[in-house]
Scaffold this motif. Structure first.
Motif, short mmCIF file in Angstrom:
data_model
loop_
_atom_site.label_atom_id
_atom_site.label_comp_id
_atom_site.label_asym_id
_atom_site.label_seq_id
_atom_site.Cartn_x
_atom_site.Cartn_y
_atom_site.Cartn_z
N CYS A 20 50.37 70.02 7.73
CA CYS A 20 49.55 69.93 6.52
C CYS A 20 50.22 70.78 5.44
N ALA A 21 50.83 70.11 4.48
CA ALA A 21 51.57 70.81 3.41
C ALA A 21 51.80 69.83 2.27
N TYR A 22 52.04 70.38 1.08
CA TYR A 22 52.27 69.50 -0.07
C TYR A 22 52.98 70.29 -1.17
N TYR B 281 51.69 66.14 5.45
CA TYR B 281 50.59 65.30 4.96
C TYR B 281 49.62 66.15 4.16
N THR B 282 48.93 65.49 3.25
CA THR B 282 47.88 66.14 2.47
C THR B 282 46.82 65.12 2.12
N HIS B 283 45.57 65.55 2.23
CA HIS B 283 44.45 64.68 1.84
C HIS B 283 44.31 64.59 0.32
N ASP B 284 44.72 65.65 -0.39
CA ASP B 284 44.28 65.77 -1.78
C ASP B 284 45.32 66.36 -2.74
N LEU B 285 46.53 66.65 -2.29
CA LEU B 285 47.55 67.32 -3.12
C LEU B 285 47.02 68.62 -3.72
N GLY B 286 45.97 69.15 -3.12
CA GLY B 286 45.45 70.44 -3.56
C GLY B 286 44.44 70.39 -4.67
N THR C 262 50.21 60.73 2.05
CA THR C 262 48.95 60.93 1.33
C THR C 262 48.14 59.65 1.43
#
Length: 476
Positions: free
Chosen positions: A306-308, A273-278, A385
């Motif tokens: 937590c990874a993207y 999962y990621t909140h913001d794609l970095g 996301t």
């Protein structure tokens, strides 16, 4: 007849009830059309109604009464986005260039809906040619969000999402070249699925060179369902998916029955999962609801990492690929002949001078994005996301002026969706909650290459964690 409206039922329940003759197809069609006529004065979800809907229903009733075989969607009212061709029924693509266009053939998906004995009740409002993440065009009033008519339902499948949220129909078709199913599904609080590229064939949409504008987005576009839940989307895909010689990119249907897997099948899945794609600013309320959904899912399914995939901001890539696949010369000639000026996103694409170097650079950039994502998905079955970076905003705008204190261009509120269009991977938006003032929020689930059933199955599990037991608008 039961003492409730047939529109209280979802697609799966209603299709079964119709076969069992709990309602007649005519009664269901009348309920759907009546609700459209009542609510659409404010919502503008539909741009054209099909005057043959009652005749379609009566034919199904005759066949059912005679004990003749009928299709799996017999008598179910369905809405079709106005970017999808319907033979004999006005199809404008949301553009003044096609304000009086009546196709001479159905899109393959419409053929398949009709073969399944669904009732096409009408066409739903959309952005002009689908160029935009909200539903603006110059032909029809802008579609409004059933949860709050001062807000947008998202786009470009704006009318389809609003029709589902307002329970006008249990199934609507949308199209998605950069998020246009998942974005309005999220803002409207419904389920929306972008299948794997080629899973649902497109023709004449994206393929018919006779129609500038309609013939665009070939390597990005997907057709898929908007519905009340994942099981309904699976039923719809069982009808509309599968190859055809008219779409050289079409692929076999994933399954014969599209039955969804339960928790047992998810025992060893790996989820990121990621909140913001970095890179993407996200509204704090959206981020908090998303975080809660991840934690609730982790509680029943195990660790979620937590990874993207580090692809970066791809907004410029989408813009260039859309320009590459747009018949710019044809649109310019058609607009000049009709004396019509095209504006908005499509206007900017036509105004700019593009070079072959820009296009070849974009093709190479897409390969980079696809390769990075493929390597990432070798370690994960699903990527979660937020579906959008913000909840619904005022209907007369293209996006919020800022998100989380960051001043941004209007299109920056949809940073998560185009990735699955570049890669062709299946992705869906599932409702997971609301902001404090009642605006829906969606979770995007992206699956591995061709794992449509996996995305639907995980979506159904999320739905059980966040049951959708409230709907906007008057009661049924």
């Amino acid at each position: 007849m039961p003492n409730k409206s047939p529109l209280e039922l979802d697609l799966t329940q209603l299709s079964k009830a119709l076969i069992e003759r709990q309602w007649t197809a005519r009664e269901v069609a009348e309920a759907s059309i009546s609700r459209i006529e009542t609510l659409d004065r404010d919502l503008h979800a539909f741009c054209t109604l099909d005057e043959t809907a009652m005749a379609q229903a009566e034919d199904i009733d005759r066949r059912l009464s005679a004990g003749l075989p009928v299709g799996p969607l017999a008598g179910v009212p369905v809405a079709v986005k106005d970017l999808i061709c319907t033979r004999g029924l006005r199809t404008t693509f949301g553009s003044r260039l096609y304000d009086d266009f009546v196709p001479d053939q159905d899109d393959i998906v419409v053929e398949r809906l009709k073969a399944a004995d669904a009732i096409i009740v009408g066409k739903t409002n959309a952005s002009e040619f689908g160029y935009g993440a909200v539903g603006h065009n110059h032909l029809f009033p802008t579609t409004r969000n059933p949860w709050n008519t001062a807000l947008t339902p998202g786009g470009s499948s704006a009318g389809s999402a609003a029709a589902i949220a307002a329970r006008m129909v249990p199934l609507a078709l949308g199209s998605d070249g950069g998020g246009s199913i998942r974005i309005p599904a999220s803002l409207s609080g419904v389920f929306g699925m972008k299948p794997s590229w080629g899973r649902v064939p497109l023709y004449p949409g994206c393929r018919d060179e006779r129609y500038p504008g309609q013939s665009s987005w070939e390597s990005l576009e997907h057709i898929g369902p908007l519905s009340r839940n994942a099981a309904d989307a699976a039923l719809a895909l069982s009808v509309i998916s599968g190859p055809t010689p008219y779409d050289r990119h079409s692929i076999p249907s994933e399954a014969s029955d599209w039955a969804l897997d339960g928790m047992e099948a998810m025992k060893d899945v790996r989820i990121a999962y990621t909140h913001d794609l970095g890179f993407a600013p996200v509204d704090p309320e959206v981020s908090a609801v998303f975080e809660n959904a991840v934690r609730q899912l982790e509680r029943i399914i195990g660790t979620i990492d937590c990874a993207y995939p580090a692809v970066g901001n791809t907004e410029g890539l989408l813009d260039t690929l859309v320009a590459l696949e747009t018949d710019r010369a044809g649109l310019k000639a058609m607009a000049a002949e009709r004396g019509i000026e095209l504006d908005g996103w499509i206007g900017s694409i036509l105004e700019r001078t593009w070079s072959t170097d820009q296009f070849t650079a974009a093709l190479l950039e897409r390969k980079r994005v696809v390769n990075i994502t493929a390597k990432f998905m070798a370690d994960f079955d699903f990527l979660l996301t937020p579906a959008t970076a913000t909840a619904a905003f005022p209907v007369d705008t293209d996006g919020p002026a800022e998100i989380a204190g960051h001043a941004l261009p209007p299109s920056a509120w949809v940073p998560f969706s185009a990735l699955a269009n570049f890669t062709g991977q299946p992705a869906a938006s599932v409702p997971i909650g609301f902001t404090n003032d009642g605006r829906p929020i969606g979770l995007q689930i992206m699956g591995r290459h061709l794992d449509d059933r996996g995305v639907l199955s995980l979506s159904a599990i999320v739905e059980k964690l966040f049951p959708n037991n409230r709907w906007p608008g008057p009661t049924l």
